[in-house]
Scaffold this active site. Structure first.
Site, short mmCIF file in Angstrom:
data_model
loop_
_atom_site.label_atom_id
_atom_site.label_comp_id
_atom_site.label_asym_id
_atom_site.label_seq_id
_atom_site.Cartn_x
_atom_site.Cartn_y
_atom_site.Cartn_z
N TYR A 125 0.80 -1.13 -0.12
CA TYR A 125 0.06 0.00 -0.19
C TYR A 125 0.82 1.29 0.03
CZ TYR A 125 -4.51 2.37 0.62
OH TYR A 125 -5.49 3.27 0.59
N LYS A 172 -0.69 -13.76 4.86
CA LYS A 172 -0.70 -14.79 3.71
C LYS A 172 0.71 -15.42 3.59
CE LYS A 172 -2.58 -16.50 -0.25
NZ LYS A 172 -3.70 -17.37 -0.38
N ASP A 205 -7.40 -14.88 2.51
CA ASP A 205 -8.53 -15.20 1.85
C ASP A 205 -9.47 -16.16 2.53
OD1 ASP A 205 -6.34 -17.09 2.17
OD2 ASP A 205 -6.72 -17.92 -0.06
N ASP A 229 -6.99 -2.57 4.34
CA ASP A 229 -7.75 -1.52 3.44
C ASP A 229 -8.83 -2.39 2.92
OD1 ASP A 229 -8.23 0.74 2.00
OD2 ASP A 229 -7.51 -0.43 0.16
N ASP A 233 -13.19 -2.50 4.26
CA ASP A 233 -14.50 -2.26 3.54
C ASP A 233 -15.34 -3.50 3.65
OD1 ASP A 233 -13.18 0.16 2.59
OD2 ASP A 233 -14.20 0.08 0.63
#
Ligand code: NAI
Length: 342
Positions: A125, A172, A205, A229, A233
């Site tokens: 990011y 991950k 995931d 981020d 959401d």
């Protein structure tokens, strides 16, 4: 004498509308604030050529607190994100986003009460990219022990201070064994200092699937910047969308309070934007500056207004009202002097 000096960055898109609504509500609540208002982003470029003028950073460093509306970031071209620059320049390393169910906002799940803690300064990011040769670009994911350790400490300290039981690190590390592996290792190292708080982890995931299937199983989520981020959401969608979720960027140099949502160009200038997310951020800000009574009164007013007719709520949360209708309704409740519990 005015009690608080606070930097105000209205931003663009729906930013000026929602910040004006929140400033009006804080005034109705009787909080004495002298705002130092600055433009950032394209508005600042038009005025003086720089999207993030030094005077903005100086103001926040002086006041230690800012309230910020969203700022549009051009896609694929143009200036770098003001949000990323601001967080990096002021080292606002912790992004805190409380996500919880509210009355009369219809969602798939009830009683959601999650805290999203996002590392704010590094990872993909940070946007460290370059073209290696034409047709090949490289984006650098930097993860450091220092930043991973301090954000893990922040999450556990938050848990301890607020009676939370569990912190789940999200990663991950099965694929990015070095970068996400380091983030996870730092989390595990820090967790040993907090034996009374449960510490576990999820691959990102799998976490997304579990959040959609059974969000109530989680307490505090700790994520590196990009996953934070995206996942925040997702969690906003669990409690009514981007119009309702607050946020704070916190560091040793100060704190910038802003909603999770962006500048929403699709509804800008139409009196449709929901100011609730930024208002919730302002409630966090009031607690941060010690205005506990005002924070409590505004929180109670929010609950009361959400519990009243749809004409006092905006359309994104199944209301029929406008930005102004919500603002007026909150101010009416505050003026009537409603007091309540937090
Ligand atoms: P967005 O959050 O602006 O909008 C996504 C959807 O949610 C839109 O349909 C919008 O109408 C709705 N929405 C968002 N906030 C709302 C509110 N308060 N009331 C009612 N509906 C609301 O995300 P998008 O479209 O991806 O980004 C637009 C711009 O905002 C981009 O330039 C992006 O870079 C920027 N952005 C800025 C942020 C910040 O300043 N902190 C955060 C996120 C995005």
């Amino acid at each position: 004498m005015v009690q608080h000096k606070i930097t105000l960055l209205p931003g663009d898109g729906i930013g000026p509308e929602v910040t004006a609504a929140v400033v009006a509500i804080l005034e109705c609540a009787g909080v004495e604030i002298e705002w130092e208002k600055y433009f950032v982003g394209s508005e600042a470029i038009a005025r003086n050529g720089d999207p993030l003028p030094q005077e903005v950073l100086d103001s926040i460093l002086r006041n230690k607190v800012a309230l910020k509306g969203p700022v549009t970031t051009p896609v694929g071209t143009g200036f770098a994100s003001i949000n990323v620059r601001l967080r990096k320049a002021l080292d606002l390393y912790a992004n805190l986003r409380p996500v919880y169910s509210m009355p009369n906002i219809k969602t798939r799940y009830e009683d959601i009460d999650l805290i999203v803690v996002r590392e704010n300064t590094e990872s993909l990011y940070a946007g460290l990219e370059h073209e290696v040769v034409p047709g090949v670009v490289e984006s650098l994911k930097i993860i450091t022990e220092k930043a991973s350790t301090r954000i893990a400490k922040f999450a556990f300290e938050y848990a301890r201070a607020h009676g939370r039981k569990r912190v789940t690190a999200v990663h991950k590390a099965n694929i990015m064994k070095l970068s996400d592996g380091l983030f996870l290792k730092c989390f595990r190292d820090v967790s040993r200092d907090y034996p009374n708080i449960e510490a576990d982890d999820r691959i990102v995931d799998n976490l997304c699937m579990q959040l959609v299937m059974d969000p109530n199983q989680f307490d505090i989520l700790l994520l590196e910047n990009l996953y934070g981020d995206i996942v925040s959401d997702l969690t906003a969608g669990l409690v009514g969308g981007l119009g309702v979720v607050a946020g704070a960027n916190i560091g040793l140099n100060g704190a910038v309070f802003e909603a999770v949502h962006g500048s929403a160009p699709d509804i800008a200038g139409q009196n449709k934007a929901n100011p609730l997310a930024l208002l919730q951020s302002a409630v966090m800000m009031l607690r941060h500056i010690g205005e506990l009574d005002a924070a409590k009164r505004i929180h109670s007013a929010i609950l009361k207004v959400l519990d009243s007719g749809p004409e006092h709520r905006t359309r994104d949360i199944a209301g029929t009202g406008t930005t102004a209708d919500f603002t007026t309704a909150i101010c009416d409740v505050l003026r009537r002097g409603t007091r309540g519990t937090d």
